[in-house]
Design a protein around this motif. Structure first.
Motif, PDB file in Angstrom:
ATOM      1  N   PRO A  76       3.717 -11.810   0.350  1.00 15.10           N
ATOM      2  CA  PRO A  76       4.399 -12.119  -0.912  1.00 15.10           C
ATOM      3  C   PRO A  76       4.879 -10.915  -1.723  1.00 15.10           C
ATOM      4  CG  PRO A  76       2.630 -13.681  -0.577  1.00 15.10           C
ATOM      5  CD  PRO A  76       2.537 -12.691   0.555  1.00 15.10           C
ATOM      6  N   PRO A  77       4.061  -9.867  -1.956  1.00 16.90           N
ATOM      7  CA  PRO A  77       4.584  -8.753  -2.771  1.00 16.90           C
ATOM      8  C   PRO A  77       5.780  -8.055  -2.135  1.00 16.90           C
ATOM      9  CG  PRO A  77       2.186  -8.644  -2.614  1.00 16.90           C
ATOM     10  CD  PRO A  77       2.632  -9.668  -1.622  1.00 16.90           C
ATOM     11  N   LEU A  78       5.695  -7.778  -0.817  1.00 15.65           N
ATOM     12  CA  LEU A  78       6.802  -7.074  -0.166  1.00 15.65           C
ATOM     13  C   LEU A  78       7.989  -7.990   0.084  1.00 15.65           C
ATOM     14  CD1 LEU A  78       5.023  -4.647   2.313  1.00 15.65           C
ATOM     15  CD2 LEU A  78       5.757  -4.293  -0.042  1.00 15.65           C
ATOM     16  N   ALA A  79       7.737  -9.267   0.341  1.00 16.52           N
ATOM     17  CA  ALA A  79       8.846 -10.206   0.518  1.00 16.52           C
ATOM     18  C   ALA A  79       9.649 -10.326  -0.771  1.00 16.52           C
ATOM     19  CB  ALA A  79       8.320 -11.570   0.950  1.00 16.52           C
ATOM     20  N   MET A  80       8.953 -10.400  -1.917  1.00 17.57           N
ATOM     21  CA  MET A  80       9.648 -10.465  -3.201  1.00 17.57           C
ATOM     22  C   MET A  80      10.422  -9.174  -3.464  1.00 17.57           C
ATOM     23  SD  MET A  80       9.209 -13.432  -4.753  1.00 17.57           S
ATOM     24  CE  MET A  80       9.826 -12.938  -6.357  1.00 17.57           C
ATOM     25  N   MET A  81       9.822  -8.039  -3.131  1.00 23.00           N
ATOM     26  CA  MET A  81      10.490  -6.755  -3.370  1.00 23.00           C
ATOM     27  C   MET A  81      11.732  -6.626  -2.493  1.00 23.00           C
ATOM     28  SD  MET A  81       8.895  -2.905  -3.206  1.00 23.00           S
ATOM     29  CE  MET A  81       8.732  -2.882  -1.421  1.00 23.00           C
ATOM     30  N   ALA A  95       5.932  -8.227  -8.819  1.00 21.36           N
ATOM     31  CA  ALA A  95       4.751  -8.634  -9.588  1.00 21.36           C
ATOM     32  C   ALA A  95       4.444 -10.113  -9.369  1.00 21.36           C
ATOM     33  CB  ALA A  95       4.968  -8.345 -11.074  1.00 21.36           C
ATOM     34  N   VAL A  96       5.483 -10.909  -9.125  1.00 17.82           N
ATOM     35  CA  VAL A  96       5.257 -12.324  -8.830  1.00 17.82           C
ATOM     36  C   VAL A  96       4.464 -12.455  -7.533  1.00 17.82           C
ATOM     37  CG1 VAL A  96       6.365 -14.534  -8.291  1.00 17.82           C
ATOM     38  CG2 VAL A  96       7.336 -13.044 -10.060  1.00 17.82           C
ATOM     39  N   GLY A  97       4.790 -11.598  -6.559  1.00 16.73           N
ATOM     40  CA  GLY A  97       4.052 -11.617  -5.299  1.00 16.73           C
ATOM     41  C   GLY A  97       2.589 -11.250  -5.480  1.00 16.73           C
ATOM     42  N   LEU A  98       2.319 -10.292  -6.376  1.00 15.97           N
ATOM     43  CA  LEU A  98       0.928  -9.919  -6.650  1.00 15.97           C
ATOM     44  C   LEU A  98       0.189 -11.063  -7.345  1.00 15.97           C
ATOM     45  CD1 LEU A  98       1.434  -6.233  -7.856  1.00 15.97           C
ATOM     46  CD2 LEU A  98       0.540  -7.008  -5.651  1.00 15.97           C
ATOM     47  N   LEU A 330      -4.712 -19.579   3.261  1.00 13.63           N
ATOM     48  CA  LEU A 330      -4.932 -18.660   2.144  1.00 13.63           C
ATOM     49  C   LEU A 330      -5.459 -17.312   2.630  1.00 13.63           C
ATOM     50  CD1 LEU A 330      -6.573 -21.290  -0.223  1.00 13.63           C
ATOM     51  CD2 LEU A 330      -4.287 -20.288  -0.484  1.00 13.63           C
ATOM     52  N   MET A 331      -6.321 -17.343   3.629  1.00 14.13           N
ATOM     53  CA  MET A 331      -6.844 -16.102   4.224  1.00 14.13           C
ATOM     54  C   MET A 331      -5.697 -15.291   4.830  1.00 14.13           C
ATOM     55  SD  MET A 331      -9.916 -14.653   5.028  1.00 14.13           S
ATOM     56  CE  MET A 331     -10.572 -13.421   6.170  1.00 14.13           C
ATOM     57  N   GLU A 332      -4.748 -15.982   5.446  1.00 10.91           N
ATOM     58  CA  GLU A 332      -3.621 -15.292   6.059  1.00 10.91           C
ATOM     59  C   GLU A 332      -2.723 -14.649   5.009  1.00 10.91           C
ATOM     60  OE1 GLU A 332      -1.312 -13.540   8.726  1.00 10.91           O
ATOM     61  OE2 GLU A 332      -3.165 -14.633   9.197  1.00 10.91           O
ATOM     62  N   ALA A 337      -1.023  -9.431   3.025  1.00  6.15           N
ATOM     63  CA  ALA A 337      -0.751  -8.548   1.891  1.00  6.15           C
ATOM     64  C   ALA A 337      -1.537  -7.252   1.996  1.00  6.15           C
ATOM     65  CB  ALA A 337      -1.094  -9.276   0.587  1.00  6.15           C
ATOM     66  N   VAL A 338      -2.823  -7.338   2.309  1.00  2.00           N
ATOM     67  CA  VAL A 338      -3.650  -6.126   2.435  1.00  2.00           C
ATOM     68  C   VAL A 338      -3.141  -5.264   3.586  1.00  2.00           C
ATOM     69  CG1 VAL A 338      -5.958  -5.291   3.033  1.00  2.00           C
ATOM     70  CG2 VAL A 338      -5.694  -7.153   1.386  1.00  2.00           C
ATOM     71  N   LYS A 339      -2.774  -5.894   4.688  1.00  2.00           N
ATOM     72  CA  LYS A 339      -2.279  -5.159   5.859  1.00  2.00           C
ATOM     73  C   LYS A 339      -1.043  -4.334   5.502  1.00  2.00           C
ATOM     74  CE  LYS A 339      -0.727  -5.939  10.651  1.00  2.00           C
ATOM     75  NZ  LYS A 339       0.553  -5.238  10.560  1.00  2.00           N
ATOM     76  N   GLN A 340      -0.120  -4.926   4.768  1.00  2.00           N
ATOM     77  CA  GLN A 340       1.121  -4.230   4.453  1.00  2.00           C
ATOM     78  C   GLN A 340       0.974  -3.253   3.292  1.00  2.00           C
ATOM     79  OE1 GLN A 340       4.167  -7.352   4.078  1.00  2.00           O
ATOM     80  NE2 GLN A 340       4.902  -6.706   6.085  1.00  2.00           N
ATOM     81  N   LEU A 341       0.207  -3.630   2.278  1.00  2.00           N
ATOM     82  CA  LEU A 341       0.079  -2.762   1.115  1.00  2.00           C
ATOM     83  C   LEU A 341      -0.779  -1.534   1.398  1.00  2.00           C
ATOM     84  CD1 LEU A 341      -0.352  -5.439  -1.716  1.00  2.00           C
ATOM     85  CD2 LEU A 341       1.676  -4.069  -1.207  1.00  2.00           C
ATOM     86  N   LEU A 342      -1.824  -1.698   2.199  1.00  2.00           N
ATOM     87  CA  LEU A 342      -2.717  -0.576   2.511  1.00  2.00           C
ATOM     88  C   LEU A 342      -2.388   0.102   3.829  1.00  2.00           C
ATOM     89  CD1 LEU A 342      -6.201  -1.988   1.384  1.00  2.00           C
ATOM     90  CD2 LEU A 342      -4.492  -0.737   0.047  1.00  2.00           C
ATOM     91  N   LEU A 343      -1.427  -0.464   4.566  1.00  2.00           N
ATOM     92  CA  LEU A 343      -0.992   0.094   5.853  1.00  2.00           C
ATOM     93  C   LEU A 343      -2.166   0.234   6.820  1.00  2.00           C
ATOM     94  CD1 LEU A 343       1.500   2.837   4.586  1.00  2.00           C
ATOM     95  CD2 LEU A 343       2.015   0.497   5.326  1.00  2.00           C
TER      96      LEU A 343
END
Length: 448
Positions: A76-81, A95-98, A330-332, A337-343
């Motif tokens: 969601p955060p990166l898709a929105m961005m 921020a909507v994605g967060l 929900l887990m996915e 999000a964690v996978k993409q944001l924290l690389l």
């Protein structure tokens, strides 16, 4: 900025996407809230209002979520961005994605805690703990379960281990395979429960309660509850449509796929009502909702019927399958999000999410005998934060972006397989029906 299709994974087929979304949509509310609403607010009239709310309000928003996910190909955060970049607007829409991730986290914590209750109750039922019990005995047994944090933490850990394992295996080998098992299993378990209820329950009372037209019980309050139930059952605002949409093919017929999910959701809701209401009425109990129905009324009913303990185990197996489908989605959302944001790798992301959720669930479980922030139990705090603030704001953010900010070409590309009339109808509903109604509900929820 170049898009990275498939960075998170891809479904095997369109059918897998539909099954995954259906497994999420068939939430616990279909079992422990929908029968109560249907029987209390006008029977057939409430059903019509509910179907209308699904089609006119919830489906357009879920289509919007999938459109963003399909365009952004990310969490969601990166898709929105990414969608904001392509639409030449501010990246602050991320921020909507967060916010969506925060909603998903709170909903997942609630799901895991309730799933521990389910596992504890089915264990008591299997051991004959409700055989010949009174309603007071059933309530006491539930209170005893809530007062046993050690047992509940064990059940939560088991449930989370299943979730984390499926998530670590990835989209195709884990989540994709499991939803092919979950959806048929839900149907297979529900059928004998319906048969049992029709053989042992109050059929005349059920017909008069569920399927008769009761105009005196139907009013604006009924319409409000129909809209809220439709929003919760499709899980709009939780990012599942966005995340699962990111894994789908570019040629996905989005609108038709989501309409199929809505139809399946309605069918399961009606089936659950048929499996529950005759038994409750046959036991001369007042139909309740939520934990009072699932963990007090139903154990009492099954404990006092021939073969009730066996069918009771089936009933809680149904609840567990439904909870697993919702929690898995929900887990996915959070893992992606964690996978993409924290690389980090998927395994690392799943472990981080699992550990965080376990800690929050432990806090909620321990607070059942104490109090959380603001002097109220943590479970109640999370439920209120999601339903009154988080989810409505997330839905408004997604709806406003897709309806009025997202570039028309991008929006149209994501729904390219929809006929022009269907596309125009969807956009009209999103702009002038879904968003105004949800804004009004948000205001009502804030000041109610």
């Amino acid at each position: 900025m170049a898009r990275s299709p498939g960075i998170l994974g891809n479904w095997h087929s369109r059918t897998t996407f539909v099954l995954a979304l259906a497994a999420f949509a068939v939430g616990l509310g279909n079992v422990w809230r929908f029968p109560y609403l249907l029987s209390t607010y006008g029977g057939g009239l409430f059903m019509l209002a509910y179907v209308g709310a699904l089609v006119l309000l919830a489906v357009p928003i879920l289509v919007a979520e999938v459109a963003i996910g399909g365009q952004g190909r990310g969490s969601p955060p990166l898709a929105m961005m990414w969608a904001a970049d392509r639409s030449m607007t501010s990246r602050s829409w991320a921020a909507v994605g967060l916010l969506i991730c925060a909603v998903a986290l709170m909903l997942l914590v609630i799901q895991v805690v309730v799933s521990a209750w389910v596992l504890g109750t089915v264990n008591d039922l299997r051991l004959g703990g409700f055989s010949g019990a009174s309603v007071i005995d059933a309530a006491t047994q539930f209170e005893r379960l809530l007062a046993d944090p050690t047992a509940l933490l064990q059940w939560q850990s088991l449930f989370l281990l299943i979730l984390a394992t499926a998530t670590c295996l990835g989209i195709r080998r884990g989540v994709g395979v499991l939803v092919w098992i979950l959806v048929p299993a839900i149907v297979a378990v529900l059928m004998p429960l319906m048969d049992f209820a029709l053989r042992h329950g109050d059929l005349v009372g059920t017909e008069n309660t569920l399927f008769a037209i009761q105009p005196l019980d139907f009013g604006m309050e009924a319409v409000l509850f129909a809209v809220v139930q439709a929003a919760f059952t499709l899980g709009i605002g939780a990012g599942v449509g966005m995340t699962y949409g990111a894994y789908s093919s570019a040629r996905l017929p989005v609108v038709r796929s989501i309409l199929a999910v809505a139809i399946f959701d309605c069918a399961i809701g009606v089936g659950a009502a048929v499996a529950v209401v005759p038994l409750v009425l046959g036991a001369n109990l007042e139909l309740a909702q939520g934990p009072a129905l699932a963990f007090i009324a139903m154990p009492y009913v099954f404990g006092n019927l021939p073969d009730g303990e066996m069918y009771g185990v089936l009933f809680y197996a149904l609840l567990l399958l439904i909870a697993l489908g919702s929690a898995l989605a929900l887990m996915e959302v959070l893992t992606a999000a964690v996978k993409q944001l924290l690389l980090v790798r998927r395994l690392t992301a799943a472990v981080i999410v699992g550990a965080g959720v376990w800690a929050l669930c432990a806090s909620v479980t321990l607070s059942l005998s104490g109090f959380g922030p603001l002097g109220i139990p943590l479970m109640q705090f999370l439920d209120s934060a999601v339903s009154r603030l988080g989810q409505p704001l997330a839905v408004l953010g997604v709806g406003l972006f897709v309806a009025w900010v997202m570039h028309p070409v991008l929006r149209h590309d994501q729904l390219a397989r929809a006929p022009e009339l269907l596309y125009a109808t969807w956009l009209l509903l999103l702009r002038y029906v879904s968003l105004p109604v949800i804004m009004a509900l948000f205001v009502v929820a804030l000041f109610h």
